[in-house]
Design a protein around this motif. Structure first.
Motif, short mmCIF file in Angstrom:
data_model
loop_
_atom_site.label_atom_id
_atom_site.label_comp_id
_atom_site.label_asym_id
_atom_site.label_seq_id
_atom_site.Cartn_x
_atom_site.Cartn_y
_atom_site.Cartn_z
N ASP A 37 1.94 3.68 -7.37
CA ASP A 37 0.49 3.04 -7.03
C ASP A 37 -0.14 2.57 -7.85
O ASP A 37 -1.02 1.67 -8.21
CB ASP A 37 -0.05 4.18 -6.17
CG ASP A 37 0.37 4.22 -4.82
OD1 ASP A 37 1.40 3.71 -4.47
OD2 ASP A 37 -0.04 4.96 -3.96
N MET A 38 -0.15 3.31 -9.31
CA MET A 38 -1.01 3.04 -10.39
C MET A 38 -0.40 1.78 -11.05
O MET A 38 -1.27 1.05 -11.35
CB MET A 38 -1.19 4.24 -11.46
CG MET A 38 -1.67 5.39 -10.93
SD MET A 38 -1.62 6.91 -11.95
CE MET A 38 -2.81 6.53 -13.11
N GLN A 39 1.07 1.77 -11.09
CA GLN A 39 1.45 0.34 -11.71
C GLN A 39 1.13 -0.78 -10.80
O GLN A 39 0.95 -1.81 -11.38
CB GLN A 39 2.80 0.75 -11.79
CG GLN A 39 3.31 1.81 -13.06
CD GLN A 39 4.88 1.90 -12.74
OE1 GLN A 39 5.46 1.71 -11.85
NE2 GLN A 39 5.24 2.76 -13.94
N VAL A 40 1.19 -0.52 -9.56
CA VAL A 40 0.75 -1.66 -8.80
C VAL A 40 -0.73 -2.16 -8.87
O VAL A 40 -1.14 -3.27 -8.96
CB VAL A 40 1.22 -1.38 -7.01
CG1 VAL A 40 0.57 -2.47 -6.24
CG2 VAL A 40 2.31 -1.45 -6.91
N ALA A 41 -1.35 -1.12 -8.93
CA ALA A 41 -2.89 -1.26 -9.28
C ALA A 41 -3.12 -2.13 -10.70
O ALA A 41 -4.03 -3.04 -10.60
CB ALA A 41 -3.79 -0.19 -9.32
#
Length: 202
Positions: A91-95
């Motif tokens: 999720d952090m990488q997508v953000a």
């Protein structure tokens, strides 16, 4: 007409360059403040406690924190464990990828300006030289004095094309480096948060 086209390219490019310079300067300040506040807090603070500073790292951290709290809230365990650390980091990488996409907005315009405008200027020069020699044939006198003013005017478009392209290329390379640097900082921050989660909940 060629000069008008080059002027339009140059005007929009300079407006974009100034806007990007202000943007990256502001983001660097906000990121430095965010990291200072984050490192001052203990553990994994709530994103609201860190404050809405506007740094890209905020969106990255908020995405990871929401996934983390969602996993910890399941089951009502007094000693909660993280079920999937990969889900948090994903999720952090997508953000982070979304923040990079926002930073890259209008960057193709600078690349297009840097690569196309010299050829537009060269087209104007070729057209002007053709016009000058056409006038020479109409005058019926083979003299440098007759053709020189037309050629000199035609060369102005080449200079205008280079004047438009060079700042755009320099700015594009500078901003591309700045975007990569911010992307690297978001990747490092993601690993840092993942390490904190692993230490605290795994």
């Amino acid at each position: 007409m060629v000069l008008l086209i080059l002027f339009s390219f140059s005007l929009f490019s300079w407006a974009l360059i100034l806007q990007k310079l202000r943007l990256f300067s502001r983001l660097n300040r906000q990121t430095a403040v965010f990291l200072r506040v984050f490192h001052t807090a203990k553990g994994l603070p709530d994103p609201k406690a860190v404050g809405a500073l506007g740094s890209p790292l905020e969106a990255v951290y908020t995405a990871g924190y929401q996934e983390l709290t969602g996993q910890l809230a399941v089951g009502g365990n007094p000693h909660p464990k993280v079920k999937s650390l990969n889900a948090v980091t994903a999720d952090m990488q997508v953000a982070a990828a979304e923040e990079v996409r926002k930073l890259e907005r209008y960057m193709p315009w600078l690349a297009t300006t840097g690569s196309v405008t010299p050829f537009i200027g060269l087209f104007g020069t070729v057209w002007g030289v053709m016009d000058a020699f056409s006038g020479l044939g109409t005058a019926g006198a083979a003299s440098l004095r007759v053709v020189a003013p037309g050629i000199a005017e035609a060369l102005i478009t080449t200079a205008a094309g280079l004047f438009t392209a060079i700042p755009a290329v320099i700015a594009y390379n500078h901003f591309l480096h700045a975007i990569r640097e911010i992307g690297a900082r978001m990747d490092n921050f993601t690993m840092e948060v993942a390490a904190l989660i692993e230490k605290q909940y795994l």
